[in-house]
Design a protein around this motif. Structure first.
Motif, mmCIF file in Angstrom:
data_model
loop_
_atom_site.group_PDB
_atom_site.id
_atom_site.type_symbol
_atom_site.label_atom_id
_atom_site.label_comp_id
_atom_site.label_asym_id
_atom_site.label_seq_id
_atom_site.Cartn_x
_atom_site.Cartn_y
_atom_site.Cartn_z
ATOM 1 N N ALA A 1 0.829 -1.213 0.000
ATOM 2 C CA ALA A 1 0.000 0.000 0.000
ATOM 3 C C ALA A 1 0.862 1.261 0.000
ATOM 4 C CB ALA A 1 -0.930 -0.015 1.212
ATOM 5 N N PHE A 2 1.952 1.223 0.742
ATOM 6 C CA PHE A 2 2.842 2.388 0.803
ATOM 7 C C PHE A 2 3.462 2.674 -0.579
ATOM 8 C CE2 PHE A 2 7.092 4.246 1.570
ATOM 9 C CZ PHE A 2 6.705 5.399 2.240
ATOM 10 N N TYR A 3 3.785 1.614 -1.296
ATOM 11 C CA TYR A 3 4.345 1.756 -2.640
ATOM 12 C C TYR A 3 3.350 2.450 -3.569
ATOM 13 C CZ TYR A 3 6.242 0.480 -7.223
ATOM 14 O OH TYR A 3 6.737 0.530 -8.511
ATOM 15 N N GLU A 4 2.058 2.187 -3.355
ATOM 16 C CA GLU A 4 1.011 2.810 -4.167
ATOM 17 C C GLU A 4 0.502 4.114 -3.558
ATOM 18 O OE1 GLU A 4 -2.013 -0.129 -4.779
ATOM 19 O OE2 GLU A 4 -0.642 -1.561 -5.739
ATOM 20 N N ASN A 5 1.190 4.569 -2.504
ATOM 21 C CA ASN A 5 0.909 5.876 -1.877
ATOM 22 C C ASN A 5 -0.524 5.951 -1.328
ATOM 23 O OD1 ASN A 5 1.631 8.430 -0.984
ATOM 24 N ND2 ASN A 5 0.955 9.429 -2.878
ATOM 25 N N ARG A 6 -0.931 4.936 -0.574
ATOM 26 C CA ARG A 6 -2.258 4.924 0.031
ATOM 27 C C ARG A 6 -2.220 4.141 1.348
ATOM 28 N NH1 ARG A 6 -4.242 -0.138 -0.638
ATOM 29 N NH2 ARG A 6 -3.327 -1.423 -2.300
ATOM 30 N N GLU A 7 -3.293 4.206 2.106
ATOM 31 C CA GLU A 7 -3.405 3.470 3.363
ATOM 32 C C GLU A 7 -3.725 1.997 3.067
ATOM 33 O OE1 GLU A 7 -3.761 3.210 7.691
ATOM 34 O OE2 GLU A 7 -2.403 3.595 6.058
ATOM 35 N N PHE A 8 -3.167 1.080 3.844
ATOM 36 C CA PHE A 8 -3.433 -0.344 3.585
ATOM 37 C C PHE A 8 -4.798 -0.743 4.139
ATOM 38 C CE2 PHE A 8 -1.729 -0.554 7.840
ATOM 39 C CZ PHE A 8 -2.196 -1.719 8.411
ATOM 40 N N LYS A 9 -5.426 -1.708 3.472
ATOM 41 C CA LYS A 9 -6.777 -2.141 3.812
ATOM 42 C C LYS A 9 -6.793 -3.642 4.126
ATOM 43 C CE LYS A 9 -8.596 1.247 0.503
ATOM 44 N NZ LYS A 9 -9.342 1.421 -0.761
ATOM 45 N N THR A 10 -7.976 -4.109 4.512
ATOM 46 C CA THR A 10 -8.150 -5.542 4.781
ATOM 47 C C THR A 10 -7.768 -6.366 3.553
ATOM 48 O OG1 THR A 10 -9.915 -5.108 6.376
ATOM 49 C CG2 THR A 10 -9.810 -7.337 5.436
ATOM 50 N N LYS A 11 -8.175 -5.881 2.357
ATOM 51 C CA LYS A 11 -7.890 -6.608 1.116
ATOM 52 C C LYS A 11 -6.389 -6.786 0.897
ATOM 53 C CE LYS A 11 -8.882 -6.690 -3.854
ATOM 54 N NZ LYS A 11 -7.521 -7.068 -4.196
ATOM 55 N N ASP A 12 -5.596 -5.768 1.273
ATOM 56 C CA ASP A 12 -4.141 -5.870 1.122
ATOM 57 C C ASP A 12 -3.588 -7.010 1.988
ATOM 58 O OD1 ASP A 12 -3.661 -3.572 -0.639
ATOM 59 O OD2 ASP A 12 -4.367 -2.394 1.076
ATOM 60 N N ILE A 13 -4.148 -7.146 3.198
ATOM 61 C CA ILE A 13 -3.702 -8.223 4.089
ATOM 62 C C ILE A 13 -4.129 -9.580 3.522
ATOM 63 C CG2 ILE A 13 -3.754 -9.122 6.464
ATOM 64 C CD1 ILE A 13 -4.479 -6.291 7.412
ATOM 65 N N VAL A 14 -5.365 -9.624 2.989
ATOM 66 C CA VAL A 14 -5.872 -10.861 2.388
ATOM 67 C C VAL A 14 -4.978 -11.298 1.227
ATOM 68 C CG1 VAL A 14 -7.785 -11.895 1.089
ATOM 69 C CG2 VAL A 14 -8.256 -10.455 3.088
ATOM 70 N N ASP A 15 -4.600 -10.345 0.374
ATOM 71 C CA ASP A 15 -3.735 -10.647 -0.774
ATOM 72 C C ASP A 15 -2.376 -11.180 -0.311
ATOM 73 O OD1 ASP A 15 -5.716 -9.840 -2.493
ATOM 74 O OD2 ASP A 15 -4.916 -7.818 -2.788
#
Length: 487
Positions: free
Chosen positions: A442-456
């Motif tokens: 998420a940091f690489y894409e310049n945004r806050e991380f979400k539940t979906k990021d953890i799932v991925d």
């Protein structure tokens, strides 16, 4: 039995040659002088290699740079007056053939003439041919009462009116020699730091002293027990024993706790537990560096394990953390190491059974099947805990702890119920790593991380449980047999 009583008993039992191992030569000399005054009402005769004999006009400056002559002077003293001869650093000469022969010849004569030889040195080894003639003793570091007396004396000399508890200060200085305490107090006064920060300063000095040995590492106790998800049985067990090192516990008669063995596959929180115990009990944590124990020089490994034991006893009360003990002490011995592993294991096991100091051992093992039965039998450790993979409720707790630490204000927006559901057979460290991986993406894409990021991130991970099913199965068999307890 204190040291003075032990020496008096040895002398009264006709042990005429005593070898005392110490690095505190001045303090030992003063102690021997006091003993001589009490039992013989006489000063001691001291000798060192450079100045020869001192304190006695009959021998003064004799035997300079001549250790053999130092013994010959004792031999020629035919008076029946009881006397103590204190020979400093004599361990450097004790392997010489002429010295060995002279000591053997002297041993009979000095018994008749009431003469006693006390040798000081820093090495514990005595030639095999002299073991029957010389009694070995270790000069202990100052105990709490001796440290308190020294602190009172120093405060009086330096005109310090200190509000700090002498009880706490003497515990903090446990493991220091008297000369080291004097230097420490002087340095603290010069820097004008005689306040509540004094304990942090002493702790840093203790850390430097321990790490100079190049065997043990001193760990700061920052992790809290509440930061571990699950392991409720272990947490309860530890909380119930939080005050077992206290004076009140000693007066109650509670036996000294010996330690625990934590077993489980990698990532289940064994190492983290060792750190949290240190914080929970407010005790220094020493970690054994296994790679530094086994040396290539014959006999060096045995010396190092003994040195490790000595340091722990000096610093006690403390926690000794032995990580991956199954890699040090194994029943599958290396036959090509000339028996070194067996000797080191025997030294450690003997100490484990006989230790009477406040040293709590936290040992971790990935594979308990590799350990010799002598280590895991009842009595070596107070308890053996099996750290299993976290269940659903424990995974909820682990997600909550990590997300609360990372996002204390917004952690509730993450669907930890779903995350816990899809992380079956994930260890606590793997759950943490999945969250970190999500943050990086998420940091690489310049945004806050979400539940979906953890799932991925979870979907891309292969838990160690899938690759180490045999180890898990073995540990579960141990647990089902009742030999180990669920953490």
């Amino acid at each position: 039995m204190n040291f003075e009583t032990e020496i008096k008993l040895l002398i009264s039992s006709n042990n005429t040659i005593i070898y005392i191992m110490t690095e505190e030569e001045d303090r030992l000399e003063y102690t021997i002088y006091q003993i001589s005054q009490k039992i013989f009402q006489k000063k001691i005769n001291t000798w060192d290699f450079i100045d020869g004999y001192k304190n006695n006009p009959n021998y003064k400056e004799n035997a300079k740079k001549n250790p053999l002559q130092a013994l010959e002077i004792i031999e020629k003293d035919l008076s029946q007056t009881p006397e103590i001869f204190f020979l400093k650093d004599f361990h450097f000469f004790i392997n010489d053939l002429s010295i060995i022969r002279k000591i053997k010849n002297l041993s009979k004569l000095i018994k008749i003439n009431n003469k006693y030889i006390i040798i000081s040195g820093t090495e514990l080894e005595i030639p095999t041919t002299l073991k029957e003639y010389i009694h070995k003793v270790k000069f202990p570091l100052p105990n709490k009462k001796e440290i308190q007396i020294e602190l009172i004396r120093l405060f009086k000399i330096l005109k310090i009116t200190n509000e700090l508890s002498l009880e706490n200060l003497s515990i903090a200085y446990k493991g220091f020699s008297i000369s080291r305490i004097r230097k420490s107090i002087t340095r603290i006064i010069i820097n004008k730091e005689l306040n509540n920060k004094i304990f942090d300063i002493i702790l840093k000095e203790k850390k430097r002293f321990i790490e100079q040995t190049d065997i043990l590492n001193f760990h700061s106790n920052t992790e809290k027990l509440e930061e571990i998800g699950g392991l409720n049985n272990l947490k309860k067990w530890l909380k119930m024993r939080s005050y077992t090192f206290s004076k009140k516990a000693q007066q109650y008669g509670i036996p000294k706790p010996r330690g625990i063995l934590l077993t489980g596959i990698q990532g289940t929180g064994k190492s983290l537990c060792a750190k949290t115990i240190s914080k929970q009990w407010n005790l220094p944590l020493l970690k054994l560096d296994v790679s530094k124990i086994f040396a290539s020089i014959l006999g060096e490994s045995e010396k190092k394990i003994q040195q490790m034991i000595n340091i722990c006893e000096q610093v006690s009360p403390c926690i000794l953390w032995i990580d991956e003990i199954d890699k040090i002490f194994t029943k599958y011995n290396n036959n090509n190491d000339s028996g070194t592993t067996n000797r080191v294991t025997n030294i450690f096991l003997t100490w484990l059974s006989e230790k009477n100091s406040y040293i709590f051992i936290v040992a971790t093992a990935n594979n308990i099947n590799n350990l010799p039965l002598e280590i895991i039998r009842k009595g070596r450790f107070d308890e053996i805990f099996f750290l299993n993979l976290p269940n659903f409720e424990e995974r909820l707790n682990i997600f909550q702890i990590h997300l609360k630490n990372l996002r204390p204000l917004t952690w509730k927006k993450y669907n930890i119920h779903y995350l816990s559901k899809i992380t079956i057979k994930f260890s606590g460290s793997e759950i943490k790593q999945a969250i970190i991986e999500a943050m990086y993406n998420a940091f690489y894409e310049n945004r806050e991380f979400k539940t979906k990021d953890i799932v991925d991130a979870i979907k891309l991970m292969i838990p160690i449980a899938f690759t180490d099913e045999i180890a898990i199965s073995n540990l579960q068999l141990w647990y089902k047999s009742g030999k180990i307890r669920l953490a």
